[in-house]
Design an enzyme around this catalytic site. Structure first.
Site, PDB file in Angstrom:
ATOM      1  N   GLY A  27       0.789  -1.224   0.000  1.00  0.00           N
ATOM      2  CA  GLY A  27       0.000   0.000   0.000  1.00  0.00           C
ATOM      3  C   GLY A  27       0.826   1.280   0.000  1.00  0.00           C
ATOM      4  O   GLY A  27       0.265   2.373  -0.028  1.00  0.00           O
ATOM      5  N   GLU A  57       4.857  -5.749   1.858  1.00  0.00           N
ATOM      6  CA  GLU A  57       4.489  -6.366   0.579  1.00  0.00           C
ATOM      7  C   GLU A  57       4.088  -5.317  -0.469  1.00  0.00           C
ATOM      8  O   GLU A  57       2.959  -5.305  -0.972  1.00  0.00           O
ATOM      9  CB  GLU A  57       3.304  -7.302   0.844  1.00  0.00           C
ATOM     10  CG  GLU A  57       3.072  -8.341  -0.212  1.00  0.00           C
ATOM     11  CD  GLU A  57       2.070  -9.356   0.318  1.00  0.00           C
ATOM     12  OE1 GLU A  57       2.522 -10.269   1.020  1.00  0.00           O
ATOM     13  OE2 GLU A  57       0.870  -9.201   0.060  1.00  0.00           O
ATOM     14  N   ARG A 115       3.155  -1.142  -5.844  1.00  0.00           N
ATOM     15  CA  ARG A 115       3.254   0.174  -6.494  1.00  0.00           C
ATOM     16  C   ARG A 115       4.571   0.887  -6.208  1.00  0.00           C
ATOM     17  O   ARG A 115       5.196   1.434  -7.104  1.00  0.00           O
ATOM     18  CB  ARG A 115       2.095   1.048  -5.999  1.00  0.00           C
ATOM     19  CG  ARG A 115       1.999   2.405  -6.669  1.00  0.00           C
ATOM     20  CD  ARG A 115       0.978   3.308  -5.961  1.00  0.00           C
ATOM     21  NE  ARG A 115      -0.223   2.606  -5.591  1.00  0.00           N
ATOM     22  CZ  ARG A 115      -1.295   2.447  -6.375  1.00  0.00           C
ATOM     23  NH1 ARG A 115      -1.312   2.984  -7.564  1.00  0.00           N
ATOM     24  NH2 ARG A 115      -2.342   1.766  -5.945  1.00  0.00           N
ATOM     25  N   ARG A 159      -6.267   2.800 -15.327  1.00  0.00           N
ATOM     26  CA  ARG A 159      -6.418   3.426 -14.005  1.00  0.00           C
ATOM     27  C   ARG A 159      -7.278   4.689 -14.017  1.00  0.00           C
ATOM     28  O   ARG A 159      -8.146   4.846 -13.160  1.00  0.00           O
ATOM     29  CB  ARG A 159      -5.041   3.719 -13.380  1.00  0.00           C
ATOM     30  CG  ARG A 159      -4.160   2.475 -13.205  1.00  0.00           C
ATOM     31  CD  ARG A 159      -2.926   2.726 -12.352  1.00  0.00           C
ATOM     32  NE  ARG A 159      -3.278   2.948 -10.966  1.00  0.00           N
ATOM     33  CZ  ARG A 159      -3.277   4.126 -10.382  1.00  0.00           C
ATOM     34  NH1 ARG A 159      -2.886   5.204 -11.036  1.00  0.00           N
ATOM     35  NH2 ARG A 159      -3.639   4.238  -9.126  1.00  0.00           N
ATOM     36  N   TYR A 213     -10.466   4.213 -11.752  1.00  0.00           N
ATOM     37  CA  TYR A 213     -10.412   4.801 -10.406  1.00  0.00           C
ATOM     38  C   TYR A 213     -10.360   6.334 -10.427  1.00  0.00           C
ATOM     39  O   TYR A 213     -10.037   6.941  -9.399  1.00  0.00           O
ATOM     40  CB  TYR A 213      -9.144   4.359  -9.657  1.00  0.00           C
ATOM     41  CG  TYR A 213      -8.777   2.914  -9.746  1.00  0.00           C
ATOM     42  CD1 TYR A 213      -9.525   1.927  -9.111  1.00  0.00           C
ATOM     43  CD2 TYR A 213      -7.630   2.521 -10.440  1.00  0.00           C
ATOM     44  CE1 TYR A 213      -9.145   0.601  -9.173  1.00  0.00           C
ATOM     45  CE2 TYR A 213      -7.244   1.192 -10.504  1.00  0.00           C
ATOM     46  CZ  TYR A 213      -8.010   0.239  -9.870  1.00  0.00           C
ATOM     47  OH  TYR A 213      -7.625  -1.071  -9.922  1.00  0.00           O
ATOM     48  N   CYS A 262     -14.007   2.898 -28.321  1.00  0.00           N
ATOM     49  CA  CYS A 262     -15.337   3.442 -28.634  1.00  0.00           C
ATOM     50  C   CYS A 262     -16.212   3.524 -27.389  1.00  0.00           C
ATOM     51  O   CYS A 262     -17.261   2.883 -27.288  1.00  0.00           O
ATOM     52  CB  CYS A 262     -16.005   2.583 -29.691  1.00  0.00           C
ATOM     53  SG  CYS A 262     -16.076   0.874 -29.182  1.00  0.00           S
ATOM     54  N   TYR A 271       0.488  -1.300 -12.160  1.00  0.00           N
ATOM     55  CA  TYR A 271      -0.899  -1.497 -12.581  1.00  0.00           C
ATOM     56  C   TYR A 271      -1.162  -0.813 -13.936  1.00  0.00           C
ATOM     57  O   TYR A 271      -2.247  -0.282 -14.169  1.00  0.00           O
ATOM     58  CB  TYR A 271      -1.870  -0.997 -11.496  1.00  0.00           C
ATOM     59  CG  TYR A 271      -1.575  -1.609 -10.145  1.00  0.00           C
ATOM     60  CD1 TYR A 271      -1.836  -2.958  -9.922  1.00  0.00           C
ATOM     61  CD2 TYR A 271      -1.012  -0.863  -9.114  1.00  0.00           C
ATOM     62  CE1 TYR A 271      -1.539  -3.545  -8.698  1.00  0.00           C
ATOM     63  CE2 TYR A 271      -0.709  -1.447  -7.890  1.00  0.00           C
ATOM     64  CZ  TYR A 271      -0.976  -2.787  -7.691  1.00  0.00           C
ATOM     65  OH  TYR A 271      -0.671  -3.368  -6.487  1.00  0.00           O
TER      66      TYR A 271
HETATM   67  N1  LLP Z   1      -0.558  -7.448  -1.055  1.00  0.00           N
HETATM   68  C1  LLP Z   1      -1.830  -7.769  -1.382  1.00  0.00           C
HETATM   69  C2  LLP Z   1      -2.451  -8.910  -0.745  1.00  0.00           C
HETATM   70  C3  LLP Z   1      -2.522  -6.996  -2.327  1.00  0.00           C
HETATM   71  O1  LLP Z   1      -3.773  -7.312  -2.639  1.00  0.00           O
HETATM   72  C4  LLP Z   1      -1.879  -5.894  -2.939  1.00  0.00           C
HETATM   73  C5  LLP Z   1      -2.575  -5.080  -3.926  1.00  0.00           C
HETATM   74  C6  LLP Z   1      -0.550  -5.608  -2.570  1.00  0.00           C
HETATM   75  C7  LLP Z   1       0.081  -6.405  -1.623  1.00  0.00           C
HETATM   76  C8  LLP Z   1       0.237  -4.485  -3.175  1.00  0.00           C
HETATM   77  O2  LLP Z   1      -0.352  -3.254  -2.972  1.00  0.00           O
HETATM   78  P1  LLP Z   1       0.404  -1.907  -3.400  1.00  0.00           P
HETATM   79  O3  LLP Z   1       1.657  -1.798  -2.581  1.00  0.00           O
HETATM   80  O4  LLP Z   1       0.720  -2.008  -4.846  1.00  0.00           O
HETATM   81  O5  LLP Z   1      -0.568  -0.822  -3.126  1.00  0.00           O
HETATM   82  N2  LLP Z   1      -5.006  -1.653  -9.383  1.00  0.00           N
HETATM   83  C9  LLP Z   1      -4.999  -0.691  -8.296  1.00  0.00           C
HETATM   84  C10 LLP Z   1      -4.275  -1.215  -7.082  1.00  0.00           C
HETATM   85  C11 LLP Z   1      -4.855  -2.518  -6.608  1.00  0.00           C
HETATM   86  C12 LLP Z   1      -4.059  -3.154  -5.503  1.00  0.00           C
HETATM   87  C13 LLP Z   1      -4.504  -4.554  -5.252  1.00  0.00           C
HETATM   88  N3  LLP Z   1      -3.781  -5.233  -4.246  1.00  0.00           N
HETATM   89  C14 LLP Z   1      -4.389   0.600  -8.806  1.00  0.00           C
HETATM   90  O6  LLP Z   1      -4.056   0.676  -9.992  1.00  0.00           O
HETATM   91  O7  LLP Z   1      -4.269   1.577  -8.051  1.00  0.00           O
END
Ligand code: LLP
Length: 425
Positions: free
Chosen positions: A236, A279, A282, A318, A322, A351, A380
């Site tokens: 996150g 974990e 992004r 994206r 979102y 389209c 993403y």
């Molecule tokens: N761990 C788990 C279990 C997850 O579901 C996710 C992301 C992460 C780690 C990594 O999260 P990050 O550090 O990337 O925020 N498509 C969306 C983001 C969806 C994230 C889904 N899970 C976007 O483009 O903002």
């Protein structure tokens, strides 16, 4: 060569010895361009969050699974997660050994569970029912359980992954049932994990959630705590998407100092000798990616100026999905940096009226023939691209440490899209 708007990528020499217009001409557009140095830098920042011996960066592969990117992340000493057979395959192809892969599953079939067990990767299950299924398939094995800490966070309601309004995790009040299922199948609880959501820019929420998980671990019976190998706080970690507005970065020093203090003190108090995972997806990959596209058409509908490009939501979803903001750069041969901005909407070639990349954005005038650079597209981006409207997916290139571009995935062709039809190749 001056461009109309490129001070951000210029300032970090993002394109190395290459020129974005020349890359667009050589490889075609749309084109995902990654920078190896930026990627390595972000991995190092993550690894430096804590020097605790058990601290581990578990890259969340869903953000970008290009093999070249995975290999660099492995070289930087991270481990990796997977959440599908496809991601598991990519992780292994990139050279991660099974013991460096965790399978963070969510509502998977028995076949998929069996596949992960056969590959001997540690799996996290997300519900009592999947814990039961896991026990049936792998009695005597090790398993992780994902908990829902009750409070989520994120940049959009669709990426909040904790709290009662989301499908994720086991609630801590079900602990007795977790123990009962573990015991019924002689399973060892080897890990506990959570993920509260995607994109936080201040440390507090993440640290509060980390405390929650440590509290939960501390409440485990002593023999279960002693068997625990992994405590995974989830991802996150946010990045500043508004580069041209000078948006502040997530303070990794503050986050690291506080996280390190938290886990070190907790491990010293409890005697825990296992690993602590973060974990992130992004944070590792978003900023190493710029998406290049061509401006093919400019027009006015009434008072609204539209710039028509080849960057539809099939290429980068994206913004459409979102309402995400991505900054835009403008590259033009012999362009002059132009301060005068006007509102323009940048749209794609799909389209649908929702095919909007940037809505009414004040930008220097974009002209036909300009090449556009969409910043922070490494996470993403390609992984969420589709072949909607039968448009093959773009190519990906890497600006390597020596500053030159290398093709790391070729552009798909229409023939690639036909491969699943019998008798058509
Ligand atoms: N761990 C788990 C279990 C997850 O579901 C996710 C992301 C992460 C780690 C990594 O999260 P990050 O550090 O990337 O925020 N498509 C969306 C983001 C969806 C994230 C889904 N899970 C976007 O483009 O903002």
């Amino acid at each position: 060569m001056p461009n109309v708007r490129s001070t951000y990528t210029d300032s970090i020499r993002f394109f190395g010895k290459e020129d974005p217009r020349e890359l667009a001409a050589r490889f075609g557009t749309p084109l995902y361009v990654y920078n190896e140095t930026v990627l390595r830098q972000r991995c190092r920042e993550l690894k430096e969050l804590s020097s605790h011996p058990g601290f581990t960066v578990n890259y969340s592969a869903k953000a970008n699974t290009n093999l070249a990117i995975l290999r660099i992340i492995r070289e930087e000493g991270c481990v990796v997660d997977a959440m599908s057979p496809g991601e598991l395959r990519m992780d292994m192809l990139a050279g991660f050994p099974a013991e460096h892969i965790t399978y963070i599953s969510n509502n998977i079939s028995r076949e998929e569970m069996r596949n992960a067990i056969d590959h001997q990767v540690l799996m996290s299950v997300d519900s009592l029912s999947q814990l039961e299924q896991y026990g049936q398939l792998n009695p005597g094995g090790k398993v992780m359980v994902r908990f829902n800490p009750g409070i989520g966070t994120g940049h959009h309601r669709k990426v909040v992954t904790a709290g009662k309004e989301t499908k994720f995790g086991v609630t801590p009040d079900s602990m007795d049932r977790v123990f009962a299922i573990l015991d019924a199948h002689n399973l060892t609880l080897a890990g506990i994990n959570q993920h509260i959501g995607s994109l936080f820019m201040t440390p507090d929420g993440y640290l509060n959630a980390a405390e929650f998980l440590l509290h939960l671990a501390e409440g485990l019976p002593a023999e279960r705590l002693a068997a625990l190998e992994v405590i995974d706080f989830g991802g996150g970690f946010g990045i500043p998407y508004r580069k041209y507005d000078g948006e502040a970065r997530l303070d990794m020093n503050e986050l690291g100092t506080r996280l390190h203090a938290l886990i070190s003190a907790w491990a010293a108090r409890t005697g825990y000798a296992g690993r602590f995972f973060v974990e992130p997806g992004r944070y590792a990959v978003a900023e190493c990616g710029v998406l290049l596209g061509g401006a093919h058409c400019v027009k006015n509908n009434g008072e609204n100026r539209y710039v028509g490009t080849d960057i539809g939501f099939n290429v980068l979803v994206r913004p459409a999905m979102y309402d995400s903001f991505h900054d835009v750069e403008i590259y033009r041969e012999n362009g002059t940096p132009d301060e005068a901005c006007q509102e323009q909407s940048i749209v794609g070639n799909i389209c649908e009226s929702g095919d909007v990349l940037a809505k009414k954005r004040p930008l220097p005038e974009i002209r036909e023939g300009d090449v556009l650079g969409i910043l922070d597209a490494g996470a993403y981006g390609y992984v969420m691209a589709s072949t909607y409207n039968q448009r093959p997916r773009p190519a990906e290139v890497m600006i390597t440490a020596d500053g030159t571009a290398r093709l790391i995935r070729r552009r798909e062709t229409v023939d690639d899209l036909l491969r699943c039809y019998e008798g058509l190749q």
